[in-house]
Design an enzyme around this catalytic site. Sequence first.
Site, PDB file in Angstrom:
ATOM      1  N   LYS A 259       0.859  -1.188   0.000  1.00  0.00           N
ATOM      2  CA  LYS A 259       0.000   0.000   0.000  1.00  0.00           C
ATOM      3  C   LYS A 259       0.895   1.238   0.000  1.00  0.00           C
ATOM      4  CE  LYS A 259      -3.242   2.589   2.985  1.00  0.00           C
ATOM      5  NZ  LYS A 259      -4.150   2.582   4.161  1.00  0.00           N
ATOM      6  N   ASP A 264      -2.300  10.167   4.016  1.00  0.00           N
ATOM      7  CA  ASP A 264      -3.715   9.825   4.157  1.00  0.00           C
ATOM      8  C   ASP A 264      -4.408  10.863   5.032  1.00  0.00           C
ATOM      9  OD1 ASP A 264      -6.178   8.666   4.327  1.00  0.00           O
ATOM     10  OD2 ASP A 264      -5.550   6.925   5.516  1.00  0.00           O
ATOM     11  N   LYS A 271      -9.833  13.092   8.390  1.00  0.00           N
ATOM     12  CA  LYS A 271      -9.420  12.664   9.733  1.00  0.00           C
ATOM     13  C   LYS A 271      -9.280  13.879  10.640  1.00  0.00           C
ATOM     14  CE  LYS A 271      -6.460   8.763   8.263  1.00  0.00           C
ATOM     15  NZ  LYS A 271      -7.131   7.649   8.938  1.00  0.00           N
ATOM     16  N   ASP A 282       1.628   5.954   5.802  1.00  0.00           N
ATOM     17  CA  ASP A 282       0.646   5.099   5.133  1.00  0.00           C
ATOM     18  C   ASP A 282       1.196   4.481   3.834  1.00  0.00           C
ATOM     19  OD1 ASP A 282      -1.785   3.953   5.593  1.00  0.00           O
ATOM     20  OD2 ASP A 282      -2.952   5.488   4.538  1.00  0.00           O
ATOM     21  N   ARG A 345      -7.711  -0.219   0.977  1.00  0.00           N
ATOM     22  CA  ARG A 345      -8.270  -1.416   0.338  1.00  0.00           C
ATOM     23  C   ARG A 345      -8.695  -1.101  -1.094  1.00  0.00           C
ATOM     24  NH1 ARG A 345     -12.698  -1.719   5.004  1.00  0.00           N
ATOM     25  NH2 ARG A 345     -10.962  -0.713   6.084  1.00  0.00           N
TER      26      ARG A 345
HETATM   27  N1  BES Z   1      -4.215   4.358   6.993  1.00  0.00           N
HETATM   28  C1  BES Z   1      -5.379   4.114   7.767  1.00  0.00           C
HETATM   29  C2  BES Z   1      -5.169   3.030   8.821  1.00  0.00           C
HETATM   30  C3  BES Z   1      -4.279   3.387   9.969  1.00  0.00           C
HETATM   31  C4  BES Z   1      -4.810   3.970  11.111  1.00  0.00           C
HETATM   32  C5  BES Z   1      -2.940   3.094   9.916  1.00  0.00           C
HETATM   33  C6  BES Z   1      -3.964   4.291  12.173  1.00  0.00           C
HETATM   34  C7  BES Z   1      -2.113   3.405  10.976  1.00  0.00           C
HETATM   35  C8  BES Z   1      -2.615   4.002  12.098  1.00  0.00           C
HETATM   36  C9  BES Z   1      -6.527   3.683   6.863  1.00  0.00           C
HETATM   37  O1  BES Z   1      -6.527   4.209   5.587  1.00  0.00           O
HETATM   38  C10 BES Z   1      -7.767   4.145   7.518  1.00  0.00           C
HETATM   39  O2  BES Z   1      -7.968   5.320   7.589  1.00  0.00           O
HETATM   40  N2  BES Z   1      -8.581   3.201   7.990  1.00  0.00           N
HETATM   41  C11 BES Z   1      -9.784   3.510   8.654  1.00  0.00           C
HETATM   42  C12 BES Z   1     -10.839   2.591   8.118  1.00  0.00           C
HETATM   43  C13 BES Z   1     -12.213   2.962   8.540  1.00  0.00           C
HETATM   44  C14 BES Z   1     -12.640   4.239   7.853  1.00  0.00           C
HETATM   45  C15 BES Z   1     -13.139   1.832   8.168  1.00  0.00           C
HETATM   46  C16 BES Z   1      -9.584   3.298  10.144  1.00  0.00           C
HETATM   47  O3  BES Z   1      -8.877   2.335  10.516  1.00  0.00           O
HETATM   48  O4  BES Z   1     -10.059   4.092  10.923  1.00  0.00           O
HETATM   49 ZN    ZN Z   2      -4.750   4.772   4.823  1.00  0.00          ZN
HETATM   50 MN    MN Z   3      -7.523   6.099   5.473  1.00  0.00          MN
END
Ligand code: BES
Ligand code: ZN
Ligand code: MN
Length: 489
Positions: A259, A264, A271, A282, A345
């Site tokens: 990835k 992000d 966020k 990320d 994803r």
């Molecule tokens: N890059 C993040 C996941 C992440 C979160 C990595 C904290 C490292 C530390 C991913 O793209 C993301 O934002 N995932 C969301 C998914 C949710 C919206 C279903 C998450 O984990 O909050």
């Molecule tokens: Zn992400």
């Molecule tokens: Mn994300």
Amino acid sequence: MDFKLSDANILRVKCSVLVLGRFEEEGIIGSAKKVDSSLGGALSRVSQDEKFNGELGKSVLVNTLDKIGAERVLLVGFGKRAGFSSDNLRKAGILTAKKVKPFSGVLAFSFEIDSKRGDLSALIEGLGLGNYEFDKYKTNNKKGNGIKTVEFISSKVGEKAFKEELEFAKAIVEAINFARDLVNEPPVVMTPTKLAGIAEEIAEEHELQCEIFDREDIEKRGMGALLAVSLGSEEPPKFIHLTYEPRKKPRRTVAIVGKGITFDTGGLCIKPRDSMRTMKMDMSGAACVLGVMKAITKFNPPVRVHCLISATENMPGGKAYKPDDIVRALNGKTIEVIDTDAEGRIVLSDALSYAVQLKVDEIVDLATLTGACIVALGNYTAGLMGNNEKLIDKIIKAAKLAGEKVWQLPMDEELRKDIDSDVADVKNVGSRWGGAITAAMFLEKFVGDTPWAHLDIAGPAFIERGGDWYPKGSTGFGVRTIIRYLLEK
Ligand code: BES
Ligand code: ZN
Ligand code: MN
């Protein structure tokens, strides 16, 4: 740092620091005992004062007052003898590197271990990893000269074995520290274009094949998922494809997929500030697979390796993709966007589809995919999921050998309906619970029948405060496991 094998006498060896090891609850014995006596019992005394019993992760440093050849002795804990493995030596190496940072000149090691294959390389690896610091942006970074030469005093290790272990360890360290650097660079520098440029450099340096798709190629080829995530950003997306061809006929062909979200923000589902910070990490999956490719010709695994990266920022610009959008991935499947922050994803769906088109025998992906995985396993263990128990077992074995912690999470059939969509083939977010698993189930839709394993490295990829065995920031997690996996018969 120069490394050499030495047959010096430990009482006479001229060095800045002499490093000795001891097991937990065994007292000071063997060569450490000899040194202790020559120092009038100083090692025992200081150990007692500091309540040091040989625990892993602890050590004492004693100045010799010139009573022996060494200026100082560092006595390092090995932990308990039962359960001792090369990983303890890697950790002893990391600790040593941190402890000797202020000193310069020669470091001498005298570890009386029955040197199994892999022990010495783990120790050298530890030294290289423990030495890592990302300080290129500190303008008054006045570093000492540091240790120049490392001597291993041992009668048990032969010159040939030593050379092999040294080369192996150096290549591992190079790959990991390279990956760490990629992640630690600020996101304004480490853009998708920059990542693609680095991939090209690696390819040139090591005669790998390299293909980069730009925005136009991505669109023309039908990578609608990667394209959608990139829309909110001014930075153009890149799809990166490196290929390593072994010298002999390959035993199998594998795809390692990373990835590569270089930042992000969450996109329109933006966020909050505290969650957005550190999101330069990320692209840790991408950094991991690039680190592996950077050193791959030093390992020469007997397999053909396709390294695939979907690289883009996830930004909330005026053209950004939106919740309610439906996007089409390379394999034709449609994705309903529920949350633009579940972008990893989405971009991976194209990379996995591409791996299937390449007709690989196995796919392993690495992604900082879900916060849910960190909730489940903490910061030091990666989640492992997939569609093939044999491949999953291979990864577990590789991770054990490598000293990286992975833990399998179940592909719970009852969760699968969470990502059913009313309007498309799949939606990109399920309910709150089991988020790491439903993310993996989403990815599974794009691998077809190809054996596939997924490492959710959201926790261990980046540790802001650092850990006992990790530097602050990027850890380079996954590099060692993937290299071990590729070397597997
Ligand atoms: N890059 C993040 C996941 C992440 C979160 C990595 C904290 C490292 C530390 C991913 O793209 C993301 O934002 N995932 C969301 C998914 C949710 C919206 C279903 C998450 O984990 O909050
Ligand atoms: Zn992400
Ligand atoms: Mn994300």
